[in-house]
Scaffold this active site. Sequence first.
Site, mmCIF file in Angstrom:
data_model
loop_
_atom_site.group_PDB
_atom_site.id
_atom_site.type_symbol
_atom_site.label_atom_id
_atom_site.label_comp_id
_atom_site.label_asym_id
_atom_site.label_seq_id
_atom_site.Cartn_x
_atom_site.Cartn_y
_atom_site.Cartn_z
ATOM 1 N N ARG A 92 11.773 -2.326 10.476
ATOM 2 C CA ARG A 92 10.735 -1.980 11.458
ATOM 3 C C ARG A 92 10.622 -3.072 12.516
ATOM 4 O O ARG A 92 10.632 -4.260 12.179
ATOM 5 C CB ARG A 92 9.388 -1.809 10.743
ATOM 6 C CG ARG A 92 9.187 -0.405 10.227
ATOM 7 C CD ARG A 92 7.958 -0.212 9.392
ATOM 8 N NE ARG A 92 6.750 -0.873 9.836
ATOM 9 C CZ ARG A 92 5.587 -0.783 9.197
ATOM 10 N NH1 ARG A 92 5.479 -0.049 8.097
ATOM 11 N NH2 ARG A 92 4.513 -1.416 9.637
ATOM 12 N N LYS A 123 0.840 -1.219 0.000
ATOM 13 C CA LYS A 123 0.000 0.000 0.000
ATOM 14 C C LYS A 123 0.871 1.265 0.000
ATOM 15 O O LYS A 123 0.604 2.217 -0.727
ATOM 16 C CB LYS A 123 -0.922 0.034 1.238
ATOM 17 C CG LYS A 123 -1.835 -1.174 1.359
ATOM 18 C CD LYS A 123 -2.704 -1.122 2.590
ATOM 19 C CE LYS A 123 -1.946 -1.162 3.905
ATOM 20 N NZ LYS A 123 -1.228 -2.429 4.176
ATOM 21 N N ARG A 147 -9.236 1.003 9.554
ATOM 22 C CA ARG A 147 -8.778 -0.373 9.724
ATOM 23 C C ARG A 147 -9.757 -1.222 10.516
ATOM 24 O O ARG A 147 -9.514 -2.412 10.715
ATOM 25 C CB ARG A 147 -7.467 -0.325 10.506
ATOM 26 C CG ARG A 147 -6.295 -0.942 9.804
ATOM 27 C CD ARG A 147 -5.117 -0.656 10.684
ATOM 28 N NE ARG A 147 -3.991 -1.418 10.338
ATOM 29 C CZ ARG A 147 -2.918 -0.899 9.733
ATOM 30 N NH1 ARG A 147 -2.903 0.356 9.364
ATOM 31 N NH2 ARG A 147 -1.886 -1.654 9.510
ATOM 32 N N ARG A 178 -0.200 -9.200 13.237
ATOM 33 C CA ARG A 178 -0.755 -8.197 12.299
ATOM 34 C C ARG A 178 -1.666 -8.849 11.265
ATOM 35 O O ARG A 178 -2.700 -8.302 10.909
ATOM 36 C CB ARG A 178 0.392 -7.453 11.599
ATOM 37 C CG ARG A 178 1.093 -6.481 12.527
ATOM 38 C CD ARG A 178 2.481 -6.150 12.046
ATOM 39 N NE ARG A 178 2.501 -5.361 10.837
ATOM 40 C CZ ARG A 178 3.562 -5.268 10.027
ATOM 41 N NH1 ARG A 178 4.671 -5.931 10.295
ATOM 42 N NH2 ARG A 178 3.511 -4.514 8.974
ATOM 43 N N ARG A 192 11.833 -5.831 3.957
ATOM 44 C CA ARG A 192 11.622 -4.376 3.905
ATOM 45 C C ARG A 192 12.657 -3.625 4.749
ATOM 46 O O ARG A 192 13.010 -4.025 5.844
ATOM 47 C CB ARG A 192 10.227 -4.037 4.431
ATOM 48 C CG ARG A 192 10.048 -2.532 4.577
ATOM 49 C CD ARG A 192 8.637 -2.106 4.730
ATOM 50 N NE ARG A 192 7.962 -2.754 5.845
ATOM 51 C CZ ARG A 192 6.663 -2.652 6.047
ATOM 52 N NH1 ARG A 192 5.912 -1.962 5.216
ATOM 53 N NH2 ARG A 192 6.104 -3.250 7.077
HETATM 54 P P1 AP5 Z 1 4.948 -1.591 1.640
HETATM 55 O O1 AP5 Z 1 4.563 -0.711 0.502
HETATM 56 O O2 AP5 Z 1 5.759 -0.996 2.753
HETATM 57 O O3 AP5 Z 1 3.665 -2.355 2.226
HETATM 58 P P2 AP5 Z 1 2.426 -1.803 3.061
HETATM 59 O O4 AP5 Z 1 1.205 -2.482 2.550
HETATM 60 O O5 AP5 Z 1 2.430 -0.314 3.109
HETATM 61 O O6 AP5 Z 1 2.815 -2.446 4.453
HETATM 62 P P3 AP5 Z 1 2.793 -1.908 5.939
HETATM 63 O O7 AP5 Z 1 3.459 -2.996 6.765
HETATM 64 O O8 AP5 Z 1 3.382 -0.531 6.065
HETATM 65 O O9 AP5 Z 1 1.331 -1.892 6.277
HETATM 66 P P4 AP5 Z 1 0.758 -2.010 7.651
HETATM 67 O O10 AP5 Z 1 -0.654 -1.807 7.281
HETATM 68 O O11 AP5 Z 1 1.044 -3.185 8.464
HETATM 69 O O12 AP5 Z 1 1.555 -0.902 8.483
HETATM 70 P P5 AP5 Z 1 1.189 0.542 8.985
HETATM 71 O O13 AP5 Z 1 2.418 1.337 8.947
HETATM 72 O O14 AP5 Z 1 -0.036 1.067 8.305
HETATM 73 O O15 AP5 Z 1 5.715 -2.849 0.993
HETATM 74 C C1 AP5 Z 1 6.282 -3.871 1.821
HETATM 75 C C2 AP5 Z 1 7.633 -4.302 1.213
HETATM 76 O O16 AP5 Z 1 7.387 -4.915 -0.067
HETATM 77 C C3 AP5 Z 1 8.614 -3.150 0.940
HETATM 78 O O17 AP5 Z 1 9.903 -3.586 1.229
HETATM 79 C C4 AP5 Z 1 8.457 -2.856 -0.564
HETATM 80 O O18 AP5 Z 1 9.649 -2.344 -1.127
HETATM 81 C C5 AP5 Z 1 8.113 -4.239 -1.106
HETATM 82 N N1 AP5 Z 1 7.203 -4.178 -2.253
HETATM 83 C C6 AP5 Z 1 6.074 -3.418 -2.345
HETATM 84 N N2 AP5 Z 1 5.473 -3.618 -3.536
HETATM 85 C C7 AP5 Z 1 6.233 -4.553 -4.197
HETATM 86 C C8 AP5 Z 1 6.116 -5.205 -5.459
HETATM 87 N N3 AP5 Z 1 5.080 -4.942 -6.290
HETATM 88 N N4 AP5 Z 1 7.047 -6.115 -5.804
HETATM 89 C C9 AP5 Z 1 8.083 -6.402 -4.962
HETATM 90 N N5 AP5 Z 1 8.251 -5.817 -3.746
HETATM 91 C C10 AP5 Z 1 7.329 -4.915 -3.372
HETATM 92 O O19 AP5 Z 1 0.743 0.262 10.488
HETATM 93 C C11 AP5 Z 1 1.659 -0.158 11.468
HETATM 94 C C12 AP5 Z 1 0.962 -0.303 12.806
HETATM 95 O O20 AP5 Z 1 0.409 0.963 13.210
HETATM 96 C C13 AP5 Z 1 -0.227 -1.268 12.854
HETATM 97 O O21 AP5 Z 1 0.169 -2.607 13.020
HETATM 98 C C14 AP5 Z 1 -1.003 -0.727 14.054
HETATM 99 O O22 AP5 Z 1 -0.398 -1.107 15.267
HETATM 100 C C15 AP5 Z 1 -0.824 0.788 13.905
HETATM 101 N N6 AP5 Z 1 -1.898 1.411 13.120
HETATM 102 C C16 AP5 Z 1 -1.734 2.124 11.979
HETATM 103 N N7 AP5 Z 1 -2.918 2.551 11.527
HETATM 104 C C17 AP5 Z 1 -3.850 2.093 12.385
HETATM 105 C C18 AP5 Z 1 -5.266 2.187 12.429
HETATM 106 N N8 AP5 Z 1 -5.960 2.852 11.495
HETATM 107 N N9 AP5 Z 1 -5.913 1.577 13.450
HETATM 108 C C19 AP5 Z 1 -5.246 0.902 14.403
HETATM 109 N N10 AP5 Z 1 -3.905 0.775 14.419
HETATM 110 C C20 AP5 Z 1 -3.206 1.356 13.402
#
Ligand code: AP5
Length: 254
Positions: free
Chosen positions: A194, A43, A122, A205, A161
């Site tokens: 991370r 994402k 979420r 997660r 990542r």
């Molecule tokens: P990346 O683009 O970083 O993936 P992502 O979907 O953004 O993954 P996240 O882990 O950031 O999502 P998340 O939802 O767990 O974390 P968030 O920060 O929101 O890609 C991943 C890897 O793959 C990278 O290395 C990239 O280079 C590679 N890649 C991408 N596309 C590719 C492709 N096509 N081909 C090859 N490689 C590729 O949340 C973290 C924490 O915050 C949560 O666990 C929770 O505790 C809290 N939190 C955040 N928002 C909320 C909410 N709304 N409610 C409650 N808790 C929340």
Amino acid sequence: MSALKRIENTAWLRGNSAGCRPRFRERRSCWRLVLLGPPGVGKGTQSQLLKQRLGACHLSTGDLFRAACSRVGCDPTPAMQEAKNYMRRGQLVPDSTVWDMVRERSECLHCRVGFLLDGFPRTLPQAEQLQKFLEGAMLPLSAVVEYKMPLDEIIKRLRGRRVCETCNAVFHVTSHPPKVEGVCNECGGRLYQRPDDCPASISVRMEAYRKSTSPLIEYYEDLGLLTSIDADGTADQVFARTMGALVPQARRVG
Ligand code: AP5
């Protein structure tokens, strides 16, 4: 990182929209998107590509919490300390804390260039609160994009990542490696893994996604906003698929 990127980030990450200057000054179509999908599906990566093409601001609640928890020179509030603990374990931060943070930055949702919400909403209560807010402010969503991919492929993405501690740029040790190991191509910052990308947090997660976030797929399907995209393939291929799905959707909603 460019000065403009820093300003945009400041508005969302620090809750200070006073100096916000969106990248695109000329009038363009205004996209308001929600990006859904399991942790690690890509994402954040797609948000960067969509932001360049559509001009909308990237609003990630994960980045927001990480910035608030790591801010130098000020003690985290009890709510932020609590959020940090939830994140480290891979659990969702409580809805009330999330909504308080988003509401403090609601100016970003009014932005004339639109927004890309990444990681929010979420849970169903978060989605309902957002929908109520957007309806009240007459800011309809353009679409909700759901990214899908098999779990074993997602886990490979998470384990490889690396993230820049200064500008949040995202790399991958094999699919998108930095030019110099451990150093950000964009700003020269240090890359780190991370803490929630460890195996124990990844499984928590994934379960949180299955239990709390996946019901949003039906919620947005019922609102006629959902577009599902296969997230397998290179980032550019996934981006092309996304644009291919969004353009006809934009024509349908006018
Ligand atoms: P990346 O683009 O970083 O993936 P992502 O979907 O953004 O993954 P996240 O882990 O950031 O999502 P998340 O939802 O767990 O974390 P968030 O920060 O929101 O890609 C991943 C890897 O793959 C990278 O290395 C990239 O280079 C590679 N890649 C991408 N596309 C590719 C492709 N096509 N081909 C090859 N490689 C590729 O949340 C973290 C924490 O915050 C949560 O666990 C929770 O505790 C809290 N939190 C955040 N928002 C909320 C909410 N709304 N409610 C409650 N808790 C929340």
